[in-house]
Design an enzyme around this catalytic site. Structure first.
Site, PDB file in Angstrom:
ATOM      1  N   ASP A   1       0.869  -1.164   0.000  1.00  0.00           N
ATOM      2  CA  ASP A   1       0.000   0.000   0.000  1.00  0.00           C
ATOM      3  C   ASP A   1       0.917   1.227   0.000  1.00  0.00           C
ATOM      4  O   ASP A   1       2.117   1.127   0.303  1.00  0.00           O
ATOM      5  CB  ASP A   1      -0.964  -0.001   1.195  1.00  0.00           C
ATOM      6  CG  ASP A   1      -2.177   0.904   0.941  1.00  0.00           C
ATOM      7  OD1 ASP A   1      -2.130   1.742   0.008  1.00  0.00           O
ATOM      8  OD2 ASP A   1      -3.174   0.788   1.679  1.00  0.00           O
TER       9      ASP A   1
HETATM   10  C1  BGC Z   1      -5.124   3.239   0.027  1.00  0.00           C
HETATM   11  C2  BGC Z   1      -5.212   2.279  -1.147  1.00  0.00           C
HETATM   12  C3  BGC Z   1      -5.031   3.039  -2.438  1.00  0.00           C
HETATM   13  C4  BGC Z   1      -3.685   3.738  -2.384  1.00  0.00           C
HETATM   14  C5  BGC Z   1      -3.365   4.533  -3.636  1.00  0.00           C
HETATM   15  C6  BGC Z   1      -3.896   4.088  -0.024  1.00  0.00           C
HETATM   16  O1  BGC Z   1      -3.974   5.118   0.909  1.00  0.00           O
HETATM   17  O2  BGC Z   1      -5.165   2.518   1.235  1.00  0.00           O
HETATM   18  O3  BGC Z   1      -6.442   1.611  -1.125  1.00  0.00           O
HETATM   19  O4  BGC Z   1      -5.130   2.189  -3.538  1.00  0.00           O
HETATM   20  O5  BGC Z   1      -3.690   4.647  -1.292  1.00  0.00           O
HETATM   21  O6  BGC Z   1      -4.137   5.666  -3.730  1.00  0.00           O
END
Ligand code: BGC
Length: 742
Positions: A227
């Protein structure tokens, strides 16, 4: 890639620096992707572009279809529709020039206030796994890499980046892992790790769950991506099995590229770094406490770009591991045709008439008719209707955060009802608007600017209601990534508004737009209630089609609605939000209806409380009878142990849609408390007026098994298969005898 060249051949031709470039994010020169890997031109390896998210494609300064929230899709209990939905999401991804979609979110709904529940599917692992797997299959069918997320036990936003989930093996296996397992089985090209730790180990570093379960046991051979800013030590992550680190650059570098120098621009993409940081350096400093608790810290994230090459030279990460990381990325790219000569991949498109229609269909079909006294719904075409509520002039597109989408068109509740009604339509807001909360606004230190303020006018709303044949009141909650809801009560004075209207109106219908369970304290005073979730751009049209009976409300609850204090995670800080950095999953497998069904003598703390509306509940405008249930051992050729069949007769004069649900009640197991019942199979079926349909389920060993010390096992004994309309409404039962394994 030409002819017989394989990803492994390509890896053999790469330099160390090129290999490292392929396993971490970089700045996308076009500023469109949420995550970007540049490729290696001299070998014909194109860039890989990853984009958010589960409600539709999110590209800065661009629009796309704003689909209903995944929770609304899950409420259809229709895996075929989920497959179509995935394909539509995939085509939009391709249409936006992107290669991987950062979706679906398949975390199990454990905490009812979780700010991201709308992005997920359900409280039940069987429903979540079935719908998630079909979403994945649909996305991949459009030559797009699906990214089920967030692996695993990411059940809350409070302290999501630092909290450790203390969860036992059985609970992980029975509840939290199945949706990921089935997503992998369905062909996901990538899996995103969660920010949180599990049993003290960060998920990006989790050798046992990433290297062991995901890659080893399930044979996942494509790439695992972190993530955003979700890693800590580069070598530890790589050695544990993480393949790609994202976003791979500091927030200010990404911001520079995204904003193109325009400090005012706020349309960016990508949480955590690329967006929400516009215009200020030191983005994550000085954040308000409520949002800071949900954000990762980019400073504590060791970037593959800076240290991985040295770690390989020093031997801290074997070069064979780096080769494997790159091979996985290339394999996943190859699977969606990215490495083929001429790139003959599916052509995608955003915002097509088909996608708009699909968004409307899902928003309508996922609507749950919780209550319908005396046939309050459907409305008569000629009824005079009062459309009431603080937000009736906007479509509820979704919650805040990385899943925010910008549609080209949308239908507000007023527009939807007005375009369908043949009688008079009046409008009353009653209250100032409930403002949606966005993680990005909070990161920028902006909370609603109040420009939309209007004075409360409950009396005006009641007056409008009293003059109409029916009042349709729209109420909503507000949820965002990075924060959990404080309460399951509706924000502001909306409960009071509903009560005032109900006291004045001849007939009151309430449409609830919510991210998950909410409390409905006035439910006894109103005639009909629709749970319409976050319906996306088609909001008004979808609600109108259900209210006027053009579409039978086919939705059933994918989450239990109950008084807040009766959930297992409420009122006990250890369970939520955790103490000393740890959240204890002490309720074990007793999540959702498994908790509400539990006997308080056997499961500690079980309240024995009845849910307000149980899992699987939802009414139809038609009336169904269940006949001729049968559960038989399947013929050897079928890949299932048992086949359950039942005939559903529509005994009304309206065409209807039923969701037939099969639950298995296991026998007592030696010293192990099992849930009273577990969903085993389901089918959504359209049954025309006065007709019947026979529905069939395959019940394999998974429908009977539990996870014990020696792995999955089916205890011998009598199992009751309940077939019916919800977890609390069995219409027929059959007994299945399982013998001791040889
Ligand atoms: C989120 C993800 C997301 C990623 C990219 C993170 O903060 O938890 O679900 O895909 O950011 O934006």
């Amino acid at each position: 890639m030409t002819g017989d060249t394989t990803p492994a051949d390509l890896v053999a031709d790469l330099t160390l620096a090129e290999k490292v470039r392929l396993v971490h994010g970089s700045v996308d020169p076009s500023g469109r992707a949420t995550g970007f890997i540049p490729g290696v031109e001299r070998l014909g390896i194109p860039p890989l572009r990853l984009v958010d998210g589960p409600l539709g494609v999110r590209v800065p300064d661009d629009s796309a279809t704003a689909f209903p929230a995944p929770l609304a899709l899950a409420a259809t209990f229709d895996p075929d529709l989920a497959r179509e939905h995935g394909a539509a999401l995939g085509r939009e991804t391709r249409g936006a020039g992107q290669d991987a979609l950062l979706a679906p979110g398949v975390n199990l709904i454990r905490v009812p206030q979780n700010g991201r529940n709308f992005e997920y599917l359900s409280e039940d692992p069987v429903l979540s796994a079935a719908m998630g797997a079909r979403l994945v299959a649909g996305i991949q069918s459009a030559d797009v890499i699906a990214t089920p997320k967030h692996y695993v036990a990411n059940g809350q936003e409070t302290h999501r980046a630092s909290v450790s989930a203390a969860v036992d093996e059985r609970t992980l296996r029975e509840m939290y892992l199945p949706s990921f397992r089935d997503a992998v089985e369905a062909g996901a090209g990538s899996v995103m790790t969660a920010y949180n730790a599990v049993n003290g180990v960060r998920m990006s570093d989790h050798r046992e769950l990433v290297g062991g379960v995901l890659k080893g046991e399930w044979g996942f051979d494509e790439f695992v991506v972190s993530d955003w800013y979700g890693t800590e030590g580069a070598a530890a992550a790589a050695n544990a099995g993480l393949d790609v680190e994202m976003p791979g650059a500091a927030p200010e570098e990404l911001h520079g590229a995204m904003a193109g120098g325009d400090e005012e621009d706020d349309g960016g993409s990508g949480a955590g770094g690329s967006d929400g940081n516009d215009g200020d350096e030191g983005e994550f400093d000085d954040l308000p406490e409520e949002i800071a608790r949900g954000m990762p810290d980019p400073e504590s994230c060791e970037r593959f770009a800076e240290t991985l090459a040295d770690a390989v030279r020093d031997g801290a990460v074997p070069e064979s591991r780096l080769d494997d990381m790159v091979t996985r990325v290339l394999r996943s790219m190859d699977d969606v045709g990215l490495l083929s000569e001429g790139d003959d991949r599916t052509d995608g498109a955003v915002n097509t008439p088909e996608h708009r229609e699909h968004a409307r269909k899902v928003a309508a079909r996922g609507t749950v008719l919780l209550k319908n006294d005396d046939g309050a719904l459907p409305l008569g075409d000629r009824d005079d209707v009062a459309v009431i509520g603080p937000n009736v002039d906007e479509a509820v597109l979704g919650g805040g955060g990385s899943s925010e989408t910008t549609p080209v068109v949308s239908a507000t509740p007023i527009e939807g009802i007005e375009s369908r009604a043949a009688g008079d339509v009046s409008v009353a807001y009653g209250l100032p608007p409930v403002e949606g909360v966005s993680m990005f606004d909070l990161l920028r230190g902006e909370e609603g600017d109040g420009s939309n303020e209007r004075d409360p006018d409950l009396a005006g709303a009641a007056a409008a209601a009293s003059e109409a044949d029916a009042a349709v009141v729209f109420v909503r909650d507000a949820a965002t990534e990075a924060m959990d809801r404080e309460t399951l009560r509706l924000p502001g004075r909306q409960d009071e508004l509903v009560e005032r209207v109900a006291a004045a109106a001849a007939r009151t219908v309430v449409v609830v737009n919510a991210s998950g369970p909410v409390e409905l304290p006035w439910r006894g005073d109103v005639d009909a209630i629709l749970a319409n979730w976050y319906p996306g751009q088609a909001h008004g049209d979808a609600v109108a089609s259900v209210c006027y009976g053009d579409v039978d409300p086919g939705g059933r609850l994918p989450v239990t609605f109950a008084p807040e204090e009766t959930y297992p995670t409420v009122g006990d800080e250890r369970r939520f939000p955790g103490v000393d950095g740890e959240v204890h999953y002490e309720e074990g497998v007793f999540v959702g209806y498994r908790w509400f069904d539990a006997d308080d003598d056997r499961v500690e703390g079980a309240s024995g409380a009845d849910p307000t509306y149980p899992f699987g509940h939802g009414r139809s405008y038609a009336t169904f009878e269940y006949r001729d249930a049968n559960v038989v051992a399947a013929p050897e050729t079928v890949d299932a142990e048992y086949r359950a069949t039942v005939t559903v007769a529509n005994v009304s004069d309206r065409d209807g849609r039923e969701v037939v649900q099969a639950y298995v009640r296991p026998p007592d197991a030696d010293g192990v408390d099992r849930p009273v019942r577990e969903l085993a199979g389901f089918a959504a079926v359209a049954v025309p007026a006065d007709e019947e349909r026979t529905v069939e389920f395959a019940l394999d060993d998974r429908a009977f098994a539990r996870y014990g010390d020696a792995g999955w096992r089916v205890d011998p004994g009598e199992y009751v298969v309940e077939i019916g309309r919800s977890s609390r409404d069995a219409r027929v039962e059959r007994i299945v005898e399982r013998r001791a394994e040889a």
